[in-house]
Design a protein around this motif. Structure first.
Motif, short mmCIF file in Angstrom:
data_model
loop_
_atom_site.label_atom_id
_atom_site.label_comp_id
_atom_site.label_asym_id
_atom_site.label_seq_id
_atom_site.Cartn_x
_atom_site.Cartn_y
_atom_site.Cartn_z
N VAL A 1 -6.66 -2.53 -2.81
CA VAL A 1 -6.45 -2.00 -1.45
C VAL A 1 -7.73 -1.42 -0.86
O VAL A 1 -8.06 -1.66 0.31
CB VAL A 1 -5.34 -0.94 -1.50
CG1 VAL A 1 -5.36 -0.04 -0.28
CG2 VAL A 1 -3.99 -1.60 -1.66
N LEU A 2 -8.44 -0.65 -1.67
CA LEU A 2 -9.59 0.10 -1.15
C LEU A 2 -10.69 -0.80 -0.57
O LEU A 2 -11.22 -0.50 0.51
CB LEU A 2 -10.14 1.01 -2.25
CG LEU A 2 -11.03 2.16 -1.79
CD1 LEU A 2 -10.28 3.04 -0.80
CD2 LEU A 2 -11.47 3.00 -2.99
N TYR B 1 -3.34 5.08 7.81
CA TYR B 1 -2.24 4.92 6.86
C TYR B 1 -2.75 4.42 5.51
O TYR B 1 -2.37 4.93 4.45
CB TYR B 1 -1.23 3.94 7.47
CG TYR B 1 -0.29 3.25 6.52
CD1 TYR B 1 -0.49 1.92 6.16
CD2 TYR B 1 0.81 3.92 5.98
CE1 TYR B 1 0.37 1.27 5.30
CE2 TYR B 1 1.68 3.27 5.12
CZ TYR B 1 1.45 1.94 4.78
OH TYR B 1 2.31 1.29 3.93
N GLY B 2 -3.64 3.42 5.56
CA GLY B 2 -4.15 2.84 4.32
C GLY B 2 -4.97 3.83 3.52
O GLY B 2 -4.83 3.94 2.30
N PHE B 3 -5.85 4.56 4.21
CA PHE B 3 -6.69 5.51 3.48
C PHE B 3 -5.86 6.66 2.91
O PHE B 3 -6.17 7.19 1.84
CB PHE B 3 -7.82 6.03 4.37
CG PHE B 3 -9.02 5.11 4.38
CD1 PHE B 3 -9.35 4.39 5.51
CD2 PHE B 3 -9.81 4.96 3.24
CE1 PHE B 3 -10.44 3.54 5.51
CE2 PHE B 3 -10.90 4.12 3.24
CZ PHE B 3 -11.21 3.40 4.37
N LEU C 1 -9.80 -1.87 2.92
CA LEU C 1 -9.91 -0.77 3.89
C LEU C 1 -11.37 -0.48 4.21
O LEU C 1 -11.72 -0.25 5.37
CB LEU C 1 -9.23 0.48 3.32
CG LEU C 1 -7.71 0.39 3.22
CD1 LEU C 1 -7.17 1.58 2.42
CD2 LEU C 1 -7.06 0.35 4.59
N VAL D 1 -3.77 9.02 -1.94
CA VAL D 1 -2.70 9.54 -2.81
C VAL D 1 -2.82 8.93 -4.21
O VAL D 1 -2.76 9.64 -5.23
CB VAL D 1 -1.31 9.23 -2.20
CG1 VAL D 1 -0.21 9.43 -3.22
CG2 VAL D 1 -1.09 10.10 -0.97
N LEU E 1 -5.13 0.07 -6.50
CA LEU E 1 -6.12 0.79 -5.70
C LEU E 1 -7.38 -0.06 -5.51
O LEU E 1 -7.97 -0.09 -4.43
CB LEU E 1 -6.48 2.11 -6.40
CG LEU E 1 -7.46 3.01 -5.67
CD1 LEU E 1 -6.86 3.48 -4.34
CD2 LEU E 1 -7.84 4.22 -6.53
N MET F 1 0.84 -1.21 0.00
CA MET F 1 0.00 0.00 0.00
C MET F 1 0.86 1.25 0.00
O MET F 1 0.66 2.18 -0.77
CB MET F 1 -0.89 0.02 1.25
CG MET F 1 -2.20 -0.67 1.07
SD MET F 1 -3.42 -0.29 2.35
CE MET F 1 -2.55 -0.50 3.85
N GLY F 2 1.80 1.27 0.93
CA GLY F 2 2.66 2.44 1.04
C GLY F 2 3.52 2.63 -0.20
O GLY F 2 3.67 3.75 -0.71
N LEU G 1 2.88 1.61 -3.17
CA LEU G 1 2.02 1.99 -4.30
C LEU G 1 1.82 3.50 -4.33
O LEU G 1 1.91 4.14 -5.38
CB LEU G 1 0.66 1.28 -4.18
CG LEU G 1 -0.28 1.41 -5.38
CD1 LEU G 1 0.23 0.55 -6.54
CD2 LEU G 1 -1.69 0.97 -5.01
N ALA G 2 1.55 4.07 -3.16
CA ALA G 2 1.39 5.53 -3.08
C ALA G 2 2.69 6.22 -3.46
O ALA G 2 2.70 7.22 -4.20
CB ALA G 2 0.96 5.93 -1.67
N ALA H 1 3.15 6.06 -7.15
CA ALA H 1 2.27 7.00 -7.86
C ALA H 1 2.91 8.39 -7.89
O ALA H 1 2.95 9.07 -8.92
CB ALA H 1 0.91 7.05 -7.17
N LEU H 2 3.43 8.82 -6.74
CA LEU H 2 4.05 10.14 -6.67
C LEU H 2 5.36 10.20 -7.46
O LEU H 2 5.70 11.23 -8.05
CB LEU H 2 4.31 10.50 -5.20
CG LEU H 2 3.04 10.72 -4.35
CD1 LEU H 2 3.42 10.89 -2.88
CD2 LEU H 2 2.26 11.94 -4.84
N ALA I 1 -2.71 6.38 1.91
CA ALA I 1 -2.03 5.82 0.74
C ALA I 1 -2.99 5.67 -0.43
O ALA I 1 -2.68 6.04 -1.58
CB ALA I 1 -1.43 4.45 1.10
N ALA I 2 -4.18 5.14 -0.15
CA ALA I 2 -5.17 4.97 -1.21
C ALA I 2 -5.60 6.32 -1.76
O ALA I 2 -5.82 6.49 -2.97
CB ALA I 2 -6.38 4.20 -0.68
#
Lengths: 230, 675
Positions: A149-150, B644-646, A153, B651, A146, A89-90, A92-93, A96-97, B648-649
């Protein structure tokens, strides 16, 4: 149902890869022994790639072994899956950046496709830092990542009941499958079609001849602007 | 031909006609008999309660002095309050005039000993408790793993009726059978007491004067024939069969040769037409409560259990029979999935059952449909509904629980303190045979036995007393240990157990020597005479025996494993379920100190030896404690993980949206017509 779909999908991808290899993959230029090198990936990019690869691999192994027997992921494997998933997850973010800007579609991507760059690696069709296939993989991975992951969550919030969470878990499973297929293709292109790309994950450097063969437009821009990829 | 021939022809004709007429009448009688109406047919479907002002019938002697002349079963006689002797009204023969008794007796409450009866999910056993011998054994006629057949402990059908009949329905093994050897045993007094038939009014009486404790008292006095009627306040019994001679005949007149209890009908019970009014209706919950109550005792019991909050269904106005229904066969729905009556289980009413049509729709009887928001579906498969919703809120240790049938609750004159045995622990969260975790009541057996070829053969209390009464009463001192409250701990102590084991071994050795000597004297081969086995005592989760130096040793054995039966009541309100948002949520079970996983159950028994077995809930669930602690640890950081997950998602989502717009803008620019 998931077992059948995922088996067919993975096998189909493998077959497609084999066909591509037979038709075009073996005809790539021989770029061994290139001593003139240039930086392609800096330390941050390599760390991000390591995180996303490591996270995905661990999550895929632990997740698919439960999905294929259609049992809920429980026990120690659930904990392991969560650890790898959190890493993914981390990363992936961060990915993306880090790479979103470099994967914007440009005019030369269409020209690369029309000139057969995707099927004739020996033709040396010019491409930017990332060719069209790289870009397609990136955005596919973003969407599928995404989508994987979403739902998980959302399932952790007191919104959906067991039936709703079951649907979210299905979305998670199929998104993971889509990601796996994309990763298989990406790994094939990186390790076979554009052999020499694997070393960049370790050193961050690539041979100039390799770069000119696969990403000529990028080489011109770097040399012209003396850009430090960093 | 002449006159003689005509006469013979006429005679033959008349004979034929006569024979045909007899045959016709006989056939008609058979047809009429075969067309007798079927029993118990509620033909008109009216929901109005049928008023039972009916002819009362008496009992039939199960052991008549002579066989019936015509070979047919004896028929019950209508009650005559002026007859000698006055017979008590029989529920079997009165209710049985319209309701098929044979079908009813095949029901759950009565069919335990029926050879073909389904065992079903393990339920509450009859618990044989004998303080003198330190025996605490779960008995059942059903094939429930972990229980014993009553006869293994010397409990005959008579003794079972005497000891447990007060909290039973009658019927089953309480109806003696001349074909059953046990019922002819010398200690059985069926000929004096009569049969303890099914007490229909025990469940079906709507009379507020109906008193089941009277039933219990009459059964204890062996007044089997009149117990049901006395409990229903229909008769008064003067005297007790228990005090009568073994030769007493309840069906014969009372005189100097046949002294015994007598019966009189309470005023107004039989009207001028000889009919009796039975106030019957659908069983109220009070009827069920007499045999199916429990109470949790001890200092740590949560307030709700100690003050007996009712099951939420009953508090909402429902009755037991709203869920626990049956037809004439009395196969009461137990609310267990897989035993039929799926639409009357927790899931059936609240969630619906697929494939059952309209009957399978959720919301039956107004049952709310639970959202279970945030509950992953794996819980619905691995846990029973009762795991989260039933019983008292679990504590660090399982509580001690007393039940109607084990502790004679409701029966007058029985002392019952908080520490009264038998010792049952609840709730104990264990995994059932079907793999689902559910709360249970649990009992650790305590009994004497002989270990032979790896199996322990029980020794009944009477046999133990016959062999070692002196040792049980005199060896050592009564344990002077004190519990946490400073009260003396009662029970068999180590010296008593050692002395008793030695005595049993001595008795067995002598018996073996005598048997071999007899065999030798009569010339029979000795090879078939074997030792009965090593004397052992099972208690507290351990098998205790003497080693070569006569030191008491303890080891694990399957025979010492506990017996558990699922509990389903009392159901707590939704807001008090484990994991509900109004409490700690998921951390009710997923925390390092969660009673559901890490609570303890102590193997209490009637002996005080060493340290009793303590078992943790997760061991009974087949789950690894280290893994559960790791999982619990992950819940400590769950909120941060979600943040943390939300983030990251978020972003990734923002990047997709922004660059999506860039891409769209680029497409639009390309497609714009040239100026």
């Amino acid at each position: 149902m998931y077992q059948v779909i995922s088996t067919v999908a993975v096998l189909s991808t493998v077959v497609a890869i084999l066909i591509h290899f037979v038709v075009a993959g073996r005809k790539g230029p021989d770029l061994a022994g290139d001593t003139d090198v240039m930086r392609r990936m800096g330390l941050w990019a390599r760390l991000v790639h390591l995180g996303i690869g490591f996270g995905f691999l661990g999550a895929a192994v632990t997740g698919f072994q439960a999905a294929m027997v259609e049992e809920a992921l429980t026990g120690i494997w659930l904990l392991v899956h969560f650890v790898f998933g959190a890493t993914f997850m981390g990363a992936l973010a961060a990915a993306a950046l880090t790479w979103a800007d470099g994967h914007r579609f440009e005019k030369h991507d269409a020209e690369w496709f029309a000139a057969g760059g995707w099927i004739r690696p020996e033709a040396g069709v010019p491409a930017g830092r990332f060719d069209l296939m790289d870009k397609l993989f990136f955005w596919t991975a973003m969407v599928a990542g995404l989508s994987a992951v979403l739902p998980i969550l959302l399932s952790m919030l007191p919104i959906f009941g067991p039936e709703g969470i079951a649907v979210l878990e299905h979305v998670h499973a199929y998104a993971g499958l889509a990601l796996l297929l994309a990763v298989l293709w990406h790994m094939y292109r990186a390790m076979v079609v554009k052999s020499g790309a694997l070393s960049v994950l370790v050193t961050g450097m690539v041979g100039v001849r390799w770069a000119r063969a696969h990403h000529a437009i990028w080489v011109k821009r770097v040399r012209r602007d003396r850009i430090d990829v960093g | 031909m002449g006159t003689t021939g005509s006469f013979r022809a006429g005679l033959a004709a008349r004979l034929c006609v006569g024979i045909l007429a007899v045959l016709a009448v006989s056939a008609g009688a058979v047809i009429v008999a075969g067309a007798a109406p079927a029993l118990n047919v509620q033909v008109d479907g009216s929901r109005a309660k049928a008023v039972h002002r009916i002819d009362p019938y008496g009992h039939v002697n199960p052991f008549p002095d002579e066989d019936p002349v015509d070979g047919k079963p004896l028929k019950p006689a209508k009650i005559d309050p002026n007859a000698k002797p006055v017979m008590p009204v029989s529920m079997k023969n009165t209710c049985g005039q319209c309701h098929d008794y044979d079908k009813i007796r095949a029901g759950w409450h009565f069919n335990a000993a029926n050879p073909g009866a389904t065992a079903g999910r393990p339920g509450e056993p009859w618990i044989l408790y004998d303080g003198k011998t330190g025996t605490q054994a779960p008995l059942s006629y059903r094939k429930w793993t972990g229980t014993f057949r009553p006869e293994q402990f010397g409990v005959s059908r008579w003794r079972r009726t005497m000891w447990f009949g007060g909290h039973s329905t009658g019927g089953g093994v309480s109806e003696p059978d001349v074909a059953h050897d046990e019922d002819l045993a010398i200690h059985s007094r069926w000929t004096a007491s009569g049969a303890l038939d099914i007490n229909c009014l025990g469940c079906h009486s709507a009379d507020p004067k109906h008193d089941q404790s009277v039933w219990a008292m009459q059964v204890s006095q062996q007044n089997f024939l009149g117990a049901a009627a006395a409990a229903a306040d229909l008769i008064t019994i003067h005297g007790a069969v228990a005090k009568a001679d073994e030769a007493f005949d309840p069906f014969a007149a009372r005189d100097d040769y046949n002294p015994g209890p007598t019966v009189s009908y309470n005023p107004g019970r039989i009207d001028a037409a000889g009919k009796m009014f039975f106030n019957v209706g659908k069983p109220s919950s009070d009827r069920c409560y007499y045999c199916h109550s429990d109470r949790y005792v001890g200092p740590d019991v949560p307030e709700q259990a100690a003050h007996a909050d009712e099951d939420v269904h009953l508090a909402a106005g429902m009755e037991c029979i709203d869920c626990h229904r049956n037809e004439i066969g009395h196969k009461i729905s137990r609310g267990v999935q897989g035993e039929g009556h799926e639409t009357l289980t927790c899931r059936g009413c609240h969630l619906g059952v697929e494939g059952e049509g309209a009957a399978g729709l959720p919301g039956r009887l107004g049952a709310p449909r639970p959202k279970h928001a945030g509950l992953p579906p794996v819980h619905m498969k691995k846990l029973s509904c009762t795991a989260c919703h039933s019983g008292p809120w679990p504590g660090k240790q399982a509580y001690r629980v007393q039940t109607s049938r084990s502790h004679r609750m409701g029966a007058k004159g029985v002392y019952r303190g908080e520490d009264s045995p038998p010792y049952i622990a609840a709730p104990v969260f264990r995994r059932q045979d079907n793999g689902v975790i559910a709360p249970h009541k649990m009992l650790w057996p305590s009994y004497w036995g002989r270990l032979r070829k790896g199996q322990v053969v029980p020794i009944g209390p009477k046999e133990v007393v016959a062999m070692a009464e002196y040792e049980l009463e005199t060896a050592g001192k009564v344990a002077d240990k004190l519990d946490e409250a400073g009260r003396p701990v009662k029970g068999l102590n180590e010296q008593q157990i050692i002395a008793t084991l030695k005595k049993i071994a001595s008795v067995d050795r002598k018996a073996l020597a005598d048997a071999k000597a007899d065999a030798k004297a009569t010339g029979d081969p000795e090879v078939a005479i074997e030792s009965k086995g090593e004397p052992v005592y099972i208690s507290g989760g351990w098998l205790h025996s003497l080693d070569a130096a006569d030191v008491l040793t303890s080891r694990e054995h399957d025979a010492a494993k506990p017996y558990g039966w699922a509990l389903a009541h009392g159901v707590r309100p939704a807001g008090r379920a484990l994991g509900s948002s109004s409490s700690r949520g998921c951390r009710d079970c997923h925390s390092a100190d969660a009673p559901f996983c890490f609570g303890e159950a102590i193997a209490e028994g009637p002996a005080v030896i060493g340290t009793p077995t303590t078992v943790r809930m997760h061991e009974l669930q087949g789950l690894n404690g280290a893994y559960l602690k790791s999982l619990a640890l992950s819940f400590e950081g769950r909120v941060m993980f979600k943040v943390y997950g939300f983030v990251a998602a978020g972003v990734v989502a923002v990047v997709l949206i922004v660059y999506g717009f860039f891409g769209l803008a680029g497409l639009l620019r390309r497609n714009r017509p040239a100026a």
